[in-house]
Write a protein that holds these residues in place. Sequence first.
Motif, mmCIF file in Angstrom:
data_model
loop_
_atom_site.group_PDB
_atom_site.id
_atom_site.type_symbol
_atom_site.label_atom_id
_atom_site.label_comp_id
_atom_site.label_asym_id
_atom_site.label_seq_id
_atom_site.Cartn_x
_atom_site.Cartn_y
_atom_site.Cartn_z
ATOM 1 N N CYS A 106 19.364 13.436 -14.255
ATOM 2 C CA CYS A 106 18.769 12.641 -15.326
ATOM 3 C C CYS A 106 17.815 11.624 -14.715
ATOM 4 O O CYS A 106 17.925 11.289 -13.536
ATOM 5 N N CYS A 128 17.806 16.926 -17.084
ATOM 6 C CA CYS A 128 18.743 16.741 -18.187
ATOM 7 C C CYS A 128 18.422 15.511 -19.036
ATOM 8 O O CYS A 128 19.281 15.022 -19.784
ATOM 9 N N GLY A 129 17.209 15.008 -18.910
ATOM 10 C CA GLY A 129 16.758 13.947 -19.794
ATOM 11 C C GLY A 129 17.127 12.554 -19.335
ATOM 12 O O GLY A 129 17.313 12.283 -18.150
ATOM 13 N N ASP A 130 17.254 11.677 -20.316
ATOM 14 C CA ASP A 130 17.531 10.262 -20.098
ATOM 15 C C ASP A 130 19.023 10.060 -19.852
ATOM 16 O O ASP A 130 19.856 10.579 -20.592
ATOM 17 N N ASN A 133 20.843 8.908 -22.797
ATOM 18 C CA ASN A 133 20.903 9.868 -23.910
ATOM 19 C C ASN A 133 20.657 11.269 -23.358
ATOM 20 O O ASN A 133 19.640 11.893 -23.622
ATOM 21 N N PRO A 134 21.598 11.790 -22.563
ATOM 22 C CA PRO A 134 21.370 13.053 -21.852
ATOM 23 C C PRO A 134 21.341 14.253 -22.788
ATOM 24 O O PRO A 134 21.882 14.226 -23.896
ATOM 25 N N ASP A 135 20.716 15.302 -22.312
ATOM 26 C CA ASP A 135 20.657 16.571 -23.029
ATOM 27 C C ASP A 135 21.980 17.301 -22.797
ATOM 28 O O ASP A 135 22.142 18.028 -21.810
ATOM 29 N N GLU A 137 23.472 19.783 -24.370
ATOM 30 C CA GLU A 137 23.433 21.247 -24.409
ATOM 31 C C GLU A 137 22.960 21.819 -23.079
ATOM 32 O O GLU A 137 23.502 22.815 -22.584
ATOM 33 N N LYS A 138 21.963 21.174 -22.474
ATOM 34 C CA LYS A 138 21.490 21.665 -21.186
ATOM 35 C C LYS A 138 22.563 21.486 -20.115
ATOM 36 O O LYS A 138 22.755 22.370 -19.270
#
Length: 365
Positions: A106, A128-130, A133-135, A137-138
């Motif tokens: 992240c 996996c994003g932030d 606020n992670p993704d 689903e990934k």
Amino acid sequence: MRSIISILTCALLLCACGSRTTGSGPQGDTLVLGHSDLLTLAERGAETSVSVSDPWHQGQTLQHLTLGPTDGRGVLRPLRRVVVFTTAHCQLLEYLGLADRIVGVCDVQYMHIPDIQRRVKAGRIANCGDAMNPDVEKIVSLRPDAIILSPFEGASYGRLEKLGVPLIFAADYMETSALGRAEWMRYYGRLFGQARRADSLFHVVDSSYNALRAYAARLPKGRSVLTERITGAVWYVPGGKSSLGTIFADARSPYPFAADGHSGSLPLSFEQVLDKAGQADVWAFLYNGQRMMTRADLLREFHGYKALKAFRRGDIYECNASATPYFEEVSFRPDYLLREMIILAHPQAKLGQLRYYKKLPQSPS
């Protein structure tokens, strides 16, 4: 705060890893940890029992888990696939030769680690994003073995807590000494089945740090250092008992806030900073940018800087965290940061060039 997250695939382990208890702690032969106040490790045969003290509630346990070579009820086997949320823990895995076990990260935009960036671009590590606020689903699609994250007081981990995979709480940032935090690498190494490798690296760090401390002890009292800049109406400075506060003491630098008893940051007004640290010899701060900040930039940000002795004399040092591996390295290589502060406090020290900071060139303001 950036964090590591590793996801464990056993639902029973979620109960074991995620619980906050007041239990009795690890059973077995306790390993001697010379610096950490929060971590207890005990070996029992092929298994290692781990207890993390709750830094916010004295006498309570934040987490307890058992590590072992094979799966078992409540036993965590060595991690092979992890999602990492913080740049410092990515760098630690690089140090330990375990970067190939990272399958997701992240806040990749903040990770100044060339190999991680290359692997993300090549699709070998997932973005996996932030971290806040992670993704999810990934993360699930990556089938990681564990999520390791930095906990916060009263924090809720939302959907991550409902995945059926445990969260490992990496509370190393709550240690009050730089070596105490670095010593957590011995725990992290054991998570990956690499105890000997991690113990060896910590021995190097510990020996290097103590050699630098002994070197500084033979020097005369050094220059005082003021850190950071004002943010809005608040200037956050490290408390006297923080890890950076202890590094200043070990560097023989008379830190202006050394008498303060806090282990975290102090939110102060400019007037309070000016009163306590306005006569500091050196001003050293972190920033993110495409170029060095100039004196004019600083005065546009806040004209009150002109009242600082270090500003008037030109003893200003900047660390561009977007161009140097400061956050990647200093958590688990505090010897690097101690060396830096010795050089800032003692210009006569024969320790070579600064690693992170650059002196702002003299120019009209």
